[in-house]
Design a protein around this motif. Sequence first.
Motif, PDB file in Angstrom:
ATOM      1  N   GLU A  80       0.832  -1.201   0.000  1.00 32.30           N
ATOM      2  CA  GLU A  80       0.000   0.000   0.000  1.00 32.30           C
ATOM      3  C   GLU A  80       0.871   1.256   0.000  1.00 32.30           C
ATOM      4  O   GLU A  80       1.985   1.249   0.510  1.00 32.30           O
ATOM      5  CB  GLU A  80      -0.908   0.058   1.238  1.00 32.30           C
ATOM      6  CG  GLU A  80      -1.838  -1.113   1.423  1.00 32.30           C
ATOM      7  CD  GLU A  80      -1.282  -2.177   2.329  1.00 32.30           C
ATOM      8  OE1 GLU A  80      -2.050  -2.964   2.900  1.00 32.30           O
ATOM      9  OE2 GLU A  80      -0.022  -2.220   2.461  1.00 32.30           O
ATOM     10  N   SER A  81       0.311   2.317  -0.541  1.00 27.22           N
ATOM     11  CA  SER A  81       0.958   3.623  -0.502  1.00 27.22           C
ATOM     12  C   SER A  81      -0.107   4.697  -0.559  1.00 27.22           C
ATOM     13  O   SER A  81      -1.274   4.411  -0.862  1.00 27.22           O
ATOM     14  CB  SER A  81       1.944   3.783  -1.665  1.00 27.22           C
ATOM     15  OG  SER A  81       1.279   3.686  -2.902  1.00 27.22           O
ATOM     16  N   GLY A  82       0.296   5.927  -0.257  1.00 22.11           N
ATOM     17  CA  GLY A  82      -0.617   7.056  -0.378  1.00 22.11           C
ATOM     18  C   GLY A  82      -1.173   7.579   0.928  1.00 22.11           C
ATOM     19  O   GLY A  82      -1.900   8.574   0.936  1.00 22.11           O
ATOM     20  N   GLY A  83      -0.845   6.912   2.036  1.00 21.94           N
ATOM     21  CA  GLY A  83      -1.317   7.410   3.321  1.00 21.94           C
ATOM     22  C   GLY A  83      -0.572   8.669   3.725  1.00 21.94           C
ATOM     23  O   GLY A  83       0.378   9.095   3.076  1.00 21.94           O
ATOM     24  N   GLY A  84      -1.034   9.257   4.816  1.00 20.34           N
ATOM     25  CA  GLY A  84      -0.373  10.455   5.310  1.00 20.34           C
ATOM     26  C   GLY A  84      -1.276  11.234   6.238  1.00 20.34           C
ATOM     27  O   GLY A  84      -2.289  10.724   6.725  1.00 20.34           O
ATOM     28  N   LEU A  85      -0.873  12.487   6.474  1.00 24.66           N
ATOM     29  CA  LEU A  85      -1.614  13.390   7.356  1.00 24.66           C
ATOM     30  C   LEU A  85      -2.419  14.354   6.494  1.00 24.66           C
ATOM     31  O   LEU A  85      -1.874  14.970   5.567  1.00 24.66           O
ATOM     32  CB  LEU A  85      -0.646  14.163   8.239  1.00 24.66           C
ATOM     33  CG  LEU A  85      -1.239  15.249   9.148  1.00 24.66           C
ATOM     34  CD1 LEU A  85      -2.172  14.631  10.169  1.00 24.66           C
ATOM     35  CD2 LEU A  85      -0.115  16.030   9.818  1.00 24.66           C
ATOM     36  N   VAL A  86      -3.693  14.483   6.798  1.00 31.39           N
ATOM     37  CA  VAL A  86      -4.570  15.361   6.037  1.00 31.39           C
ATOM     38  C   VAL A  86      -5.531  16.053   7.007  1.00 31.39           C
ATOM     39  O   VAL A  86      -5.876  15.489   8.045  1.00 31.39           O
ATOM     40  CB  VAL A  86      -5.334  14.570   4.953  1.00 31.39           C
ATOM     41  CG1 VAL A  86      -6.242  13.529   5.583  1.00 31.39           C
ATOM     42  CG2 VAL A  86      -6.099  15.483   4.019  1.00 31.39           C
ATOM     43  N   GLN A  87      -5.936  17.259   6.660  1.00 25.07           N
ATOM     44  CA  GLN A  87      -6.913  17.967   7.483  1.00 25.07           C
ATOM     45  C   GLN A  87      -8.315  17.435   7.232  1.00 25.07           C
ATOM     46  O   GLN A  87      -8.619  16.917   6.139  1.00 25.07           O
ATOM     47  CB  GLN A  87      -6.861  19.459   7.186  1.00 25.07           C
ATOM     48  CG  GLN A  87      -5.616  20.153   7.723  1.00 25.07           C
ATOM     49  CD  GLN A  87      -5.702  21.652   7.599  1.00 25.07           C
ATOM     50  OE1 GLN A  87      -6.364  22.178   6.704  1.00 25.07           O
ATOM     51  NE2 GLN A  87      -5.028  22.367   8.492  1.00 25.07           N
ATOM     52  N   ALA A  88      -9.149  17.557   8.225  1.00 27.70           N
ATOM     53  CA  ALA A  88     -10.542  17.152   8.080  1.00 27.70           C
ATOM     54  C   ALA A  88     -11.153  17.844   6.861  1.00 27.70           C
ATOM     55  O   ALA A  88     -10.920  19.042   6.630  1.00 27.70           O
ATOM     56  CB  ALA A  88     -11.319  17.491   9.332  1.00 27.70           C
TER      57      ALA A  88
END
Length: 124
Positions: free
Chosen positions: A6-14
């Motif tokens: 898997e790839s593409g995860g991370g930190l994102v704002q609501a």
Amino acid sequence: QVQLVESGGGLVQAGGSLRLSCAASGRPLSSYAMGWFRQAPGKERILVAAINWIGSSTFYPDSVKGQFTTSRDNAKNTVYLQMNRLKPEDTAVYYCAASPTSGLIKDVSFYPYWGQGTQVTVSS
């Protein structure tokens, strides 16, 4: 047997979006039905999307219906999970999984092959 990454995860704002990818190797992705699961700390691993071998049929639990979309490109040996309007409660490790069958598989016990997971964190 198939290997999944898997790839593409991370930190994102609501309210933001992320697209996860799951790349398969070792066997053609077209040999497998695929699923996306997530697991938050202290909670069980749950299904968030399933797709049949050719991508003609999908399933989403009510908790993410209309928010998540899964698709696949068998020529690229890749499955995708598009996640929109993300909320802090979507924070979890997301896993893709493969089942050696053609139909939609909703039961976690029928997925013998798993990726290592990718962290998705949604900040408020």
